[in-house]
Structures are given as C-alpha cells and as structure tokens.
Design an enzyme around this catalytic site. Sequence first.
Site, PDB file in Angstrom:
ATOM      1  N   LEU A 247       0.835  -1.203   0.000  1.00  0.00           N
ATOM      2  CA  LEU A 247       0.000   0.000   0.000  1.00  0.00           C
ATOM      3  C   LEU A 247       0.865   1.246   0.000  1.00  0.00           C
ATOM      4  O   LEU A 247       1.934   1.282   0.620  1.00  0.00           O
ATOM      5  CB  LEU A 247      -0.902   0.013   1.240  1.00  0.00           C
TER       6      LEU A 247
ATOM      7  N   ASN B  85       4.458  -8.120   6.323  1.00  0.00           N
ATOM      8  CA  ASN B  85       5.174  -7.473   7.429  1.00  0.00           C
ATOM      9  C   ASN B  85       4.328  -6.424   8.132  1.00  0.00           C
ATOM     10  O   ASN B  85       4.846  -5.565   8.846  1.00  0.00           O
ATOM     11  CB  ASN B  85       6.454  -6.820   6.893  1.00  0.00           C
ATOM     12  N   GLU B  86       3.009  -6.503   7.925  1.00  0.00           N
ATOM     13  CA  GLU B  86       2.120  -5.460   8.436  1.00  0.00           C
ATOM     14  C   GLU B  86       2.290  -5.180   9.922  1.00  0.00           C
ATOM     15  O   GLU B  86       2.237  -4.029  10.358  1.00  0.00           O
ATOM     16  CB  GLU B  86       0.655  -5.842   8.163  1.00  0.00           C
TER      17      GLU B  86
ATOM     18  N   GLY C 262       1.262  -5.585   0.836  1.00  0.00           N
ATOM     19  CA  GLY C 262       0.267  -5.627  -0.241  1.00  0.00           C
ATOM     20  C   GLY C 262       0.811  -6.269  -1.509  1.00  0.00           C
ATOM     21  O   GLY C 262       0.065  -6.873  -2.278  1.00  0.00           O
TER      22      GLY C 262
HETATM   23  C1  LIG Z   1      -4.407  -5.578  -3.402  1.00  0.00           C
HETATM   24  C2  LIG Z   1      -3.843  -5.210  -2.091  1.00  0.00           C
HETATM   25  C3  LIG Z   1      -4.610  -5.918  -1.070  1.00  0.00           C
HETATM   26  C4  LIG Z   1      -4.384  -5.900   0.207  1.00  0.00           C
HETATM   27  C5  LIG Z   1      -3.373  -5.117   0.924  1.00  0.00           C
HETATM   28  C6  LIG Z   1      -3.374  -5.500   2.382  1.00  0.00           C
HETATM   29  C7  LIG Z   1      -2.668  -4.540   3.238  1.00  0.00           C
HETATM   30  C8  LIG Z   1      -1.363  -4.303   3.142  1.00  0.00           C
HETATM   31  C9  LIG Z   1      -0.647  -3.312   4.011  1.00  0.00           C
HETATM   32  C10 LIG Z   1       0.519  -2.688   3.299  1.00  0.00           C
HETATM   33  O1  LIG Z   1       0.804  -2.968   2.166  1.00  0.00           O
HETATM   34  S1  LIG Z   1       1.348  -1.511   4.181  1.00  0.00           S
HETATM   35  C11 LIG Z   1       2.781  -1.151   3.186  1.00  0.00           C
HETATM   36  C12 LIG Z   1       3.906  -1.972   3.653  1.00  0.00           C
HETATM   37  N1  LIG Z   1       5.038  -1.774   2.825  1.00  0.00           N
HETATM   38  C13 LIG Z   1       6.275  -1.861   3.291  1.00  0.00           C
HETATM   39  O2  LIG Z   1       6.524  -2.117   4.424  1.00  0.00           O
HETATM   40  C14 LIG Z   1       7.377  -1.585   2.302  1.00  0.00           C
HETATM   41  C15 LIG Z   1       8.292  -0.541   2.836  1.00  0.00           C
HETATM   42  N2  LIG Z   1       9.304  -0.257   1.854  1.00  0.00           N
HETATM   43  C16 LIG Z   1      10.419  -1.004   1.703  1.00  0.00           C
HETATM   44  O3  LIG Z   1      10.644  -1.999   2.335  1.00  0.00           O
HETATM   45  C17 LIG Z   1      11.388  -0.524   0.668  1.00  0.00           C
HETATM   46  O4  LIG Z   1      11.069   0.786   0.337  1.00  0.00           O
HETATM   47  C18 LIG Z   1      11.426  -1.384  -0.622  1.00  0.00           C
HETATM   48  C19 LIG Z   1      12.055  -2.771  -0.319  1.00  0.00           C
HETATM   49  C20 LIG Z   1      10.044  -1.587  -1.234  1.00  0.00           C
HETATM   50  C21 LIG Z   1      12.314  -0.663  -1.676  1.00  0.00           C
HETATM   51  O5  LIG Z   1      13.573  -0.407  -1.131  1.00  0.00           O
HETATM   52  P1  LIG Z   1      14.538   0.643  -1.855  1.00  0.00           P
HETATM   53  O6  LIG Z   1      14.632   0.305  -3.300  1.00  0.00           O
HETATM   54  O7  LIG Z   1      15.774   0.673  -1.066  1.00  0.00           O
HETATM   55  O8  LIG Z   1      13.769   2.031  -1.807  1.00  0.00           O
HETATM   56  P2  LIG Z   1      13.576   3.014  -0.550  1.00  0.00           P
HETATM   57  O9  LIG Z   1      13.362   2.258   0.693  1.00  0.00           O
HETATM   58  O10 LIG Z   1      14.709   4.015  -0.558  1.00  0.00           O
HETATM   59  O11 LIG Z   1      12.197   3.737  -0.932  1.00  0.00           O
HETATM   60  C22 LIG Z   1      12.117   4.669  -2.018  1.00  0.00           C
HETATM   61  C23 LIG Z   1      11.067   5.732  -1.670  1.00  0.00           C
HETATM   62  O12 LIG Z   1       9.805   5.096  -1.524  1.00  0.00           O
HETATM   63  C24 LIG Z   1       9.230   5.411  -0.226  1.00  0.00           C
HETATM   64  N3  LIG Z   1       8.408   4.267   0.201  1.00  0.00           N
HETATM   65  C25 LIG Z   1       8.811   3.033   0.486  1.00  0.00           C
HETATM   66  N4  LIG Z   1       7.767   2.239   0.759  1.00  0.00           N
HETATM   67  C26 LIG Z   1       6.670   3.011   0.650  1.00  0.00           C
HETATM   68  C27 LIG Z   1       5.270   2.768   0.787  1.00  0.00           C
HETATM   69  N5  LIG Z   1       4.783   1.539   1.079  1.00  0.00           N
HETATM   70  N6  LIG Z   1       4.426   3.776   0.594  1.00  0.00           N
HETATM   71  C28 LIG Z   1       4.874   5.007   0.268  1.00  0.00           C
HETATM   72  N7  LIG Z   1       6.199   5.310   0.107  1.00  0.00           N
HETATM   73  C29 LIG Z   1       7.055   4.322   0.295  1.00  0.00           C
HETATM   74  C30 LIG Z   1      10.463   5.647   0.643  1.00  0.00           C
HETATM   75  O13 LIG Z   1      10.111   6.398   1.764  1.00  0.00           O
HETATM   76  C31 LIG Z   1      11.354   6.385  -0.314  1.00  0.00           C
HETATM   77  O14 LIG Z   1      10.844   7.705  -0.406  1.00  0.00           O
HETATM   78  P3  LIG Z   1      11.826   8.957  -0.466  1.00  0.00           P
HETATM   79  O15 LIG Z   1      10.929  10.144  -0.552  1.00  0.00           O
HETATM   80  O16 LIG Z   1      12.622   8.899   0.807  1.00  0.00           O
HETATM   81  O17 LIG Z   1      12.685   8.723  -1.675  1.00  0.00           O
END
Ligand SMILES: CC/C=C\CC/C=C/CC(=O)SCCNC(=O)CCNC(=O)[C@H](O)C(C)(C)COP(=O)(O)OP(=O)(O)OC[C@H]1O[C@@H](n2cnc3c(N)ncnc32)[C@H](O)[C@@H]1OP(=O)(O)O
Length: 361
Positions: free
Chosen positions: A109, A178-179, A154
């Site tokens: 998400l 990892n929620e 997600g």
């Molecule tokens: C159909 C769907 C159905 C159901 C969904 C059910 C519910 C799900 C809950 C969720 O999905 S909650 C989201 C959980 N996500 C995460 O924990 C992922 C967190 N991110 C990471 O682990 C890493 O960013 C990555 C492995 C994906 C990529 O790593 P890397 O290539 O080193 O990039 P950065 O970490 O430097 O990230 C770049 C940039 O993106 C921002 N960011 C990262 N994740 C998110 C996110 N989920 N949402 C918004 N933004 C995100 C991060 O802060 C960086 O931003 P900058 O402004 O600092 O460049």
Amino acid sequence: MALASGVRFAERALLRPWALLRGTTLGRTEPAAGGGGDGARRFGSQRVLVEPDAASGVAVMKLRNPPINALSLELLTELVISLEKLENDKTFRGVILTSDCPRVFCAGLDLTEICGRNPAHCAEYWKAMQELWLRTYLSSLVLVAAINGACPAGGCIIALSCDCRVLADNPKYRIGLNETLLGIIAPFWLKDTYVNTIGHRASEQALQLGSLFPPAEALQVGLVDQVVPEDQVQSTALSEMARWLAVPEPGSSQVGPIFFRSRAPADQEHDAKGHRRPPAEAARRRHPELCQLRLQRLHPEVAAGVLGEAPTEERLRAVLPARVLAKPILVGTVALEDSSPVFAHLKLLRALCFAHLPRRP
Ligand SMILES: CC/C=C\CC/C=C/CC(=O)SCCNC(=O)CCNC(=O)[C@H](O)C(C)(C)COP(=O)(O)OP(=O)(O)OC[C@H]1O[C@@H](n2cnc3c(N)ncnc32)[C@H](O)[C@@H]1OP(=O)(O)O
C-alpha cells in the site's frame, strides 16, 4: 483460474473506483514490442503496461509506478481496469503479473494515501484496494506472479492471489506480510490467504513476527512455487502458465478458485434463469458488507484498545519511510457489519487499524 470458458467479467467492477480518477490516460493502445505480428497490440495506462500475446492467449502485465510500485489509488485503479479488459476479451486465458521497476515487485500500500488524509479519501482508497483483491483473487484468468523484486505486504497479497508464484533468486527480494511491524493489524482475510498458502503454524509465526522471507526460505515455507535466477523469471512464469493452461477448461472449472476460495449457495452463484453470475457479482451477493464499508476516526486510546497494545513511536519510526513519518497517520478502522454471512476466507476487512503517530517535530 478459469471457472468455465463462458464465465467472463461482463459486470463492471464492484465499486468502480476509476470513475473517481482524473487526469489518467486509460486504454491507450500501441503496437506490441517486437512487431506484434499476430495482431496483438500493447495497451495500458500510465502505470500499467500490458503486453498481450493473442496467439498464446497470455498477456504480460507490468506494474510501473516508480520507484517502488507503491499501490497508489491510481495504480490500484489502473490494475483493476486492465484486468477487467483482459477478462472481457475471450482471447485471453492467462496473465503474468510482474514489475517494470527495477528491484521492486510491489512495495504494498502507498502509505502516503492513508497518512494525513481525510476519512473520505481513506474510504475511497480502501474500496479500490478491495476491488483489486477481489479482481485478482476471484479472477477467471490464470494468474502467475513473476516476482522480480522485493514483495512486502500488499505486494505479497497480490502475489498470493495469483495461482502460482515464481520468485527471482536474489536475497534482497524478500516476500511476506510485514504489516505487524508497521503497527497494522492484519485483517483476517489477509491472514486466511496466508494460511491457505503456507499453513496455520507457519502463518501464525510469520504474521505475528512480520517476517519477510528471502527466496530460499520463501520456497521452503511454500510461499512461492519456484525460485529461479533473475533472468529466468519471465520464461519460468511462461512455462508455468503453459502448464496451467494445458488443463482442459471443463476439468479446471471444477477445481478453480471459486471452488477453493468460496462456498457460496447456488442462488448466489446463479441468477433466476440459472445463468452463472459473474464472479464479482456473486462475491458482492455473498458479501454485502463490501458495500457497507465504514470508516471511523478513532481516538488513540480507542485504537490502542483495538490493537491490544499500541506500537511504540520508536518502533514505527524504525520501520516507516521518512517521507511517511512527516505526516500524521490516520487513526482509523475500516469495519464491516458483524451480521455479514460467514465464509471464512472471503470475509473482508473487518478491521484494519493504524496506530496513532504524532507529527514529526
Ligand atoms: C491488493 C492489495 C490488497 C491488500 C493489501 C493488504 C494490506 C497491506 C498493508 C501494506 O501494504 S502496508 C505497506 C507496507 N510496505 C512496506 O513495508 C514496504 C516498505 N518499503 C520497503 O521496504 C522498501 O522501500 C522497498 C524494499 C520496497 C524498496 O527499497 P529501496 O529500493 O531501497 O527504496 P527506498 O526504501 O529508498 O524507498 C524509495 C522511496 O519510496 C518510499 N516508500 C517506500 N515504501 C513506501 C510505501 N509503502 N508507501 C509510500 N512510500 C514508500 C520511501 O520512503 C522512499 O521515499 P523517499 O521520498 O525517501 O525517496
């Protein structure tokens, strides 16, 4: 997996989130890469690229929402539209889902969609998320996930709603739900999807610990079906697809996702004339709660009560991206009516709570 050859999603999406999209180019068509000699044309939108191969009946769908394929409202919406388009086209029986962004399949998400946004926006976002989950989980197409990058939360749910998962062998490409580490309670449908794939005990551990599995462990626990060198992900996904499509449709319809993923009474699966309802319509009938999504703003104390124990700010700061932390997180819960029909693994979003986090000083 195909329910039956005649079953297609003629029905519009349940919640039609794209109606709310502005400024998005949809349905653009251009010649397929490599000439498209069979007449298949590449189409897609800003964030989803579809490369159809009419000869094989398989389309490759690429998520391209750089840098990390976060599931923004636009991406969710465009994915739903692209899937619907393929489902309505009898030429296609299978879709390979993959990423166009290097190193990340999908970051889950888009946390910026729910942090510091008003309840109306959050409700709209959750509806779009539900719609995509239903689209994939109940799809009449065979879906194979070609996971060519990190696949948390997600992203993992999208992969889990596919029929088969192929993961690139790179220790950085971890996959899992990892929620809990973000202070999010996994809704039970998400838990059930996990249990259906890796079993009860493994899910219990992995969900509570918020484990992200590197490829070898993901294979061992059964989270993915194959781990292959990165440059073979696409070809392996195509081989898997061929295996799934080789099953004759009348046979496969007996054991497709509707068989495994729901147990609906016949009157919900068929209309008065005995015609089979489109899966999305059948799902809506089984789960009227989908149409009764409620969003409430809760006080931190209430959220803490729902969560059991509020995650500490330090813990959240350790795991949340800096950009997200700059905004307050909505303390909310998306709840469904308690009286809804019980189908264990299709009950959706009973509660999904976000912990309160004060503004960064
Ligand atoms: C159909 C769907 C159905 C159901 C969904 C059910 C519910 C799900 C809950 C969720 O999905 S909650 C989201 C959980 N996500 C995460 O924990 C992922 C967190 N991110 C990471 O682990 C890493 O960013 C990555 C492995 C994906 C990529 O790593 P890397 O290539 O080193 O990039 P950065 O970490 O430097 O990230 C770049 C940039 O993106 C921002 N960011 C990262 N994740 C998110 C996110 N989920 N949402 C918004 N933004 C995100 C991060 O802060 C960086 O931003 P900058 O402004 O600092 O460049």
